[in-house]
Enzyme design. Structure first.
Site, mmCIF file in Angstrom:
data_model
loop_
_atom_site.group_PDB
_atom_site.id
_atom_site.type_symbol
_atom_site.label_atom_id
_atom_site.label_comp_id
_atom_site.label_asym_id
_atom_site.label_seq_id
_atom_site.Cartn_x
_atom_site.Cartn_y
_atom_site.Cartn_z
ATOM 1 N N GLY A 107 48.069 44.693 29.899
ATOM 2 C CA GLY A 107 46.749 45.298 30.111
ATOM 3 C C GLY A 107 45.630 44.376 29.697
ATOM 4 O O GLY A 107 45.849 43.180 29.467
ATOM 5 N N ASN A 108 44.429 44.898 29.617
ATOM 6 C CA ASN A 108 43.285 44.112 29.154
ATOM 7 C C ASN A 108 42.333 44.999 28.366
ATOM 8 O O ASN A 108 42.547 46.208 28.269
ATOM 9 C CB ASN A 108 42.572 43.438 30.333
ATOM 10 C CG ASN A 108 42.016 44.464 31.293
ATOM 11 O OD1 ASN A 108 41.053 45.157 30.991
ATOM 12 N ND2 ASN A 108 42.647 44.595 32.454
ATOM 13 N N ARG A 109 41.279 44.397 27.816
ATOM 14 C CA ARG A 109 40.445 45.106 26.837
ATOM 15 C C ARG A 109 39.257 45.825 27.447
ATOM 16 O O ARG A 109 38.397 46.328 26.721
ATOM 17 C CB ARG A 109 39.965 44.112 25.784
ATOM 18 C CG ARG A 109 41.096 43.709 24.833
ATOM 19 C CD ARG A 109 40.681 42.563 23.953
ATOM 20 N NE ARG A 109 39.401 42.806 23.298
ATOM 21 C CZ ARG A 109 38.587 41.851 22.884
ATOM 22 N NH1 ARG A 109 38.912 40.605 23.053
ATOM 23 N NH2 ARG A 109 37.458 42.159 22.300
ATOM 24 N N SER A 110 39.175 45.903 28.750
ATOM 25 C CA SER A 110 37.998 46.557 29.351
ATOM 26 C C SER A 110 37.945 48.036 28.947
ATOM 27 O O SER A 110 38.926 48.758 29.076
ATOM 28 C CB SER A 110 38.073 46.436 30.873
ATOM 29 O OG SER A 110 36.973 47.092 31.431
#
Ligand code: CTP
Length: 406
Positions: free
Chosen positions: A208-211
Site C-alpha cells: 500500500g501507500n501513505r495517501s
C-alpha cells in the site's frame, strides 16, 4: 467582505474568541456576537461589545422582556455563523435541534454556512456521544474545525484544545470563498479519485501507500460547495463522509480502474487524486502466507494500468487533472513531463519531501501545471484552500473559457 455571527459558548477557551473576533475584523469582516450565559461566566459580554462595537446577544428576550423573534433579527444579514469555542453541551443541543438559548436558536434558524470549532476536555471530546453529535453536525453540512491536541486547562494532554485563532479564521475564509464561488460548477459532473490503493499479497497482507485521502476530500467538498454533482471513487480512506456526495469503493488499482472507467463517460471533469499502485503482486496467495515455509520471500509484481493515461486516450470533452506527488527538487520537471506523457490538461505537483506538503497533514504546497505553459506556484495552504485554487484554475476549461494564467 462578509458579516459573521460569532457564537461563543461556555469554556475556558472563550477568551480566545476575542482574538478570533479581532482577526476577522482585520480581514475586513463585520462581526456580531451571541453568547450563552455560561460563556459570560468566562468572558464578559462587555469585552465582545467593546471590540465588535455592536450590541452582544445573550438572551431570547428583548429589553422590554417580551419574547419575540430576536434570533431571526440577529441572523438577518449574516453570511456565516461561527461557533468558537463550541462546548460539548452546545454541540449536543445543535445536533439534536434544541433551541434553549439565543445561540442555539440562531443556529437552528440559520440558513447560511456554519463553522464549529469545538473545545472541551479530552474525555468529553472522545466520548461516543460527542463524536456522534459531531458526525450529525457534519451530516447537516456544518464545517467542523478539529480541536488540537495539547495541554488542556485540566492539566491533561490530548485532543480537545480549541484550534488556534489563525486556523479558525483560515477555515472561515475558505468556507466564505466556497460561498462566493457558489454555483460556478452547477450542473457539472465531477469525478474524484481518492486515497491509496492496496494490492493484496495474501488474504491479510497488502502493498500500500501513505495517501490519506485528505486532499481528495477537500476537493470533493469544494466542488460540492460550488454546485457540482460529485462522485468520489475512494481507496481505503477513513475520513467522515459528506452528505450530498456519492462515494464508491475501489480498494485496489484494478477496482479503481473499473469504477473510473464506468463513471467516466458521464463526467465533465476527472481529478485523479488517488495514489494508485504502479505495481501489484502477480498472484494473490490463497489464505495467509506461512513464514515457516521459507526464510525469504520473493513477491513478483506486475505493472498496473495507468488509469489516467488510459482515460485520457478515451476522452471526449472531459477535462482531466492529474496529481504528481514527487520527491526532491527535480520533481517539478518530472511533473511537467507527466502532464505531457499522460496528455492531461493539468497536473498538480507537490513535493512530498518538503515539510508541510506531506500526505497525512492538513496543509499542502502545490504548483498547478498547465494548461499549456501556464504554471501557478502557491504557498503552503490548507488543503481546502488548495482545492479551491485547483478548481479556480480548471474552471475556465470546463466552461470552455480562457486557460489559467501564471
Ligand atoms: N495514476 C493512475 N493510474 C496508475 C498510476 C497513477 O491513474 N496506475 C495517476 C495518479 O492518480 C496521478 C497521476 O497518475 O494522478 C500520477 O501518478 P504517479 O504515480 O505520480 O505517476 P506515474 O505515471 O506512475 O509516474 P512515476 O513513474 O513517478 O510513478
Amino acid at each position: 467582505m462578509a458579516e459573521i455571527l460569532l457564537g461563543v459558548t461556555g469554556g475556558i477557551a472563550a477568551y480566545k474568541s476575542l482574538d478570533v473576533l479581532r482577526m476577522l475584523q482585520r480581514h475586513g469582516h463585520g462581526v456580531s456576537v451571541v453568547m450563552t450565559h455560561t460563556a459570560e461566566r468566562f468572558v464578559g459580554a462587555a469585552s465582545f461589545a467593546a471590540l465588535s462595537r455592536r450590541e452582544v446577544g445573550t438572551t431570547m428576550f428583548g429589553d422590554d422582556d417580551q419574547p419575540g423573534y430576536h434570533h431571526l433579527d440577529v441572523n438577518d444579514g449574516m453570511d456565516l455563523m461561527l461557533v468558537a469555542p463550541a462546548s460539548a453541551n452546545s454541540i449536543a443541543q445543535m445536533a439534536s435541534g434544541m433551541a434553549t438559548n439565543l445561540l442555539t436558536s440562531c443556529y437552528l434558524a440559520f440558513r447560511g454556512p456554519v463553522v464549529v470549532a469545538p473545545a472541551m476536555n479530552t474525555s468529553m471530546w472522545l466520548h461516543p456521544a460527542t463524536q456522534r453529535n459531531i458526525e450529525s453536525l457534519r451530516a447537516f453540512g456544518v464545517h467542523i474545525i478539529e480541536p488540537e491536541s495539547g495541554l488542556l486547562a485540566d492539566g491533561a494532554t490530548g485532543p480537545g484544545r480549541l484550534a488556534e485563532p489563525t486556523v479558525i479564521v483560515d477555515a472561515v475564509e475558505s468556507v466564505l470563498r466556497g460561498v462566493s464561488h457558489h454555483g460556478d460548477l452547477a450542473g457539472k459532473q465531477v469525478l474524484i479519485s481518492a486515497g491509496g490503493t492496496r494490492e493484496p499479497i495474501d488474504a491479510v497482507r497488502f502493498v500500500g501507500n501513505r495517501s490519506s485521502g485528505r486532499m481528495a476530500w477537500a476537493l470533493a467538498a469544494a466542488a460540492h460547495d460550488r454546485g457540482a454533482e460529485v462522485t468520489v471513487v475512494q481507496a481505503n480512506v477513513d475520513l467522515p463522509r459528506e452528505q450530498g456526495i456519492t462515494y464508491l469503493d475501489a480498494p485496489t488499482a484494478a477496482e479503481m480502474r473499473e469504477v473510473c472507467r464506468a463513471q467516466f463517460p458521464g463526467t465533465d471533469m476527472l481529478i485523479m487524486c488517488a495514489a494508485v499502485a504502479d505495481y501489484r503482486p502477480v498472484d494473490q496467495r490463497a489464505g495467509k502466507l506461512d513464514k515457516s515455509a521459507a526464510d525469504s520471500l520473493t513477491v513478483q509484481m506486475e505493472r498496473t494500468t495507468d488509469i489516467l493515461a488510459e482515460l485520457s486516450a478515451l476522452r471526449d470533452e472531459q477535462v482531466l487533472v492529474g496529481f504528481a506527488a514527487e520527491h526532491g527538487p527535480e520533481g517539478l520537471e518530472r511533473a511537467r513531463a507527466k502532464r505531457v506523457r499522460k496528455a492531461v490538461d493539468m497536473v498538480v505537483h507537490n513535493d512530498a519531501a518538503v515539510d508541510g506538503a506531506a500526505f497525512e497533514g492538513p496543509d499542502n504546497i502545490i504548483t498547478i501545471i498547465g494548461p499549456g505553459d501556464a504554471e501557478l506556484a502557491l504557498p503552503r495552504m490548507r488543503k481546502r484552500q488548495c482545492a479551491d485554487a485547483i478548481l479556480d484554475a480548471v474552471l475556465p476549461l470546463v466552461s470552455g473559457g480562457a486557460p489559467v494564467t501564471a
